[in-house]
Design a protein around this motif. Structure first.
Motif, short mmCIF file in Angstrom:
data_model
loop_
_atom_site.label_atom_id
_atom_site.label_comp_id
_atom_site.label_asym_id
_atom_site.label_seq_id
_atom_site.Cartn_x
_atom_site.Cartn_y
_atom_site.Cartn_z
N PHE A 78 -82.98 -57.43 59.73
CA PHE A 78 -82.50 -58.81 59.70
C PHE A 78 -83.62 -59.77 59.30
O PHE A 78 -83.39 -60.72 58.56
CB PHE A 78 -81.92 -59.21 61.05
N LYS A 79 -84.82 -59.49 59.78
CA LYS A 79 -85.96 -60.34 59.41
C LYS A 79 -86.24 -60.22 57.91
O LYS A 79 -86.44 -61.24 57.23
CB LYS A 79 -87.20 -59.93 60.22
N ASP A 80 -86.26 -59.00 57.38
CA ASP A 80 -86.51 -58.78 55.95
C ASP A 80 -85.45 -59.44 55.08
O ASP A 80 -85.74 -59.90 53.97
CB ASP A 80 -86.57 -57.29 55.63
N LEU A 81 -84.22 -59.49 55.57
CA LEU A 81 -83.14 -60.12 54.83
C LEU A 81 -83.07 -61.63 55.08
O LEU A 81 -82.17 -62.30 54.60
CB LEU A 81 -81.79 -59.49 55.22
N GLU A 82 -84.03 -62.11 55.87
CA GLU A 82 -84.12 -63.53 56.23
C GLU A 82 -82.87 -64.00 56.96
O GLU A 82 -82.38 -65.11 56.76
CB GLU A 82 -84.42 -64.38 55.00
N LEU A 83 -82.36 -63.15 57.82
CA LEU A 83 -81.17 -63.46 58.61
C LEU A 83 -81.48 -63.59 60.10
O LEU A 83 -80.60 -63.94 60.88
CB LEU A 83 -80.11 -62.37 58.43
N SER A 84 -82.72 -63.31 60.50
CA SER A 84 -83.04 -63.28 61.92
C SER A 84 -82.88 -64.64 62.60
O SER A 84 -82.63 -64.71 63.80
CB SER A 84 -84.44 -62.73 62.15
N ASP A 85 -82.99 -65.74 61.86
CA ASP A 85 -82.78 -67.06 62.44
C ASP A 85 -81.32 -67.44 62.46
O ASP A 85 -80.92 -68.37 63.16
CB ASP A 85 -83.57 -68.12 61.66
N GLU A 86 -80.50 -66.75 61.67
CA GLU A 86 -79.09 -67.08 61.55
C GLU A 86 -78.19 -66.25 62.44
O GLU A 86 -77.10 -66.68 62.80
CB GLU A 86 -78.64 -66.90 60.09
N ILE A 87 -78.61 -65.02 62.76
CA ILE A 87 -77.77 -64.10 63.52
C ILE A 87 -78.48 -63.69 64.80
O ILE A 87 -79.62 -63.22 64.78
CB ILE A 87 -77.42 -62.84 62.70
N ASP A 88 -77.79 -63.85 65.91
CA ASP A 88 -78.29 -63.41 67.21
C ASP A 88 -77.68 -62.04 67.48
O ASP A 88 -76.46 -61.90 67.52
CB ASP A 88 -77.87 -64.42 68.28
N VAL A 89 -78.52 -61.02 67.63
CA VAL A 89 -78.03 -59.66 67.83
C VAL A 89 -78.26 -59.25 69.28
O VAL A 89 -79.35 -59.39 69.82
CB VAL A 89 -78.74 -58.66 66.89
N GLU A 90 -77.20 -58.75 69.89
CA GLU A 90 -77.25 -58.26 71.26
C GLU A 90 -77.00 -56.75 71.24
O GLU A 90 -75.99 -56.29 70.72
CB GLU A 90 -76.17 -58.95 72.10
N PHE A 91 -77.94 -55.99 71.78
CA PHE A 91 -77.84 -54.53 71.82
C PHE A 91 -77.50 -54.06 73.23
O PHE A 91 -78.01 -54.59 74.20
CB PHE A 91 -79.16 -53.89 71.41
N SER A 92 -76.64 -53.05 73.31
CA SER A 92 -76.34 -52.38 74.58
C SER A 92 -76.48 -50.89 74.33
O SER A 92 -75.88 -50.35 73.40
CB SER A 92 -74.92 -52.69 75.04
N GLY A 93 -77.28 -50.23 75.15
CA GLY A 93 -77.52 -48.80 74.98
C GLY A 93 -76.67 -47.94 75.89
O GLY A 93 -76.46 -48.29 77.05
#
Length: 83
Positions: free
Chosen positions: A38-53
């Motif tokens: 997401f950072k490489d695609l310059e989306l890290s400021d636009e998308i909040d990702v929540e992970f559940s394992g």
């Protein structure tokens, strides 16, 4: 379009010891890879990702799919072929 992405991570194995010591388990590895993507695609400021394992090899409890936007399976245990 929602700016929040919920990802269920099915952890289907444990990496070999040198990988585990340096990078962590598959849950940690895949979180880091996706966040970097997401950072490489310059989306890290636009998308909040929540992970559940979900460590499904020794504890086969699975997520409710309607609660997630994406499903990621990790590892290579024989168990992953039985899902």
């Amino acid at each position: 379009m929602s700016n929040h992405l919920r990802v269920a991570v099915l952890v289907c194995d444990t990496p070999i010891q040198p990988v585990l010591e340096q990078y962590g388990d598959y849950y940690a590895i895949f979180q880091a890879l996706m966040k970097q993507g997401f950072k490489d695609l310059e989306l890290s400021d636009e998308i909040d990702v929540e992970f559940s394992g979900y460590h499904v090899v020794n504890n086969p409890q699975f997520p409710e799919m309607q609660d997630y936007d994406a499903l990621l399976m990790t590892g290579s245990s024989e168990f992953s072929l039985q899902i």
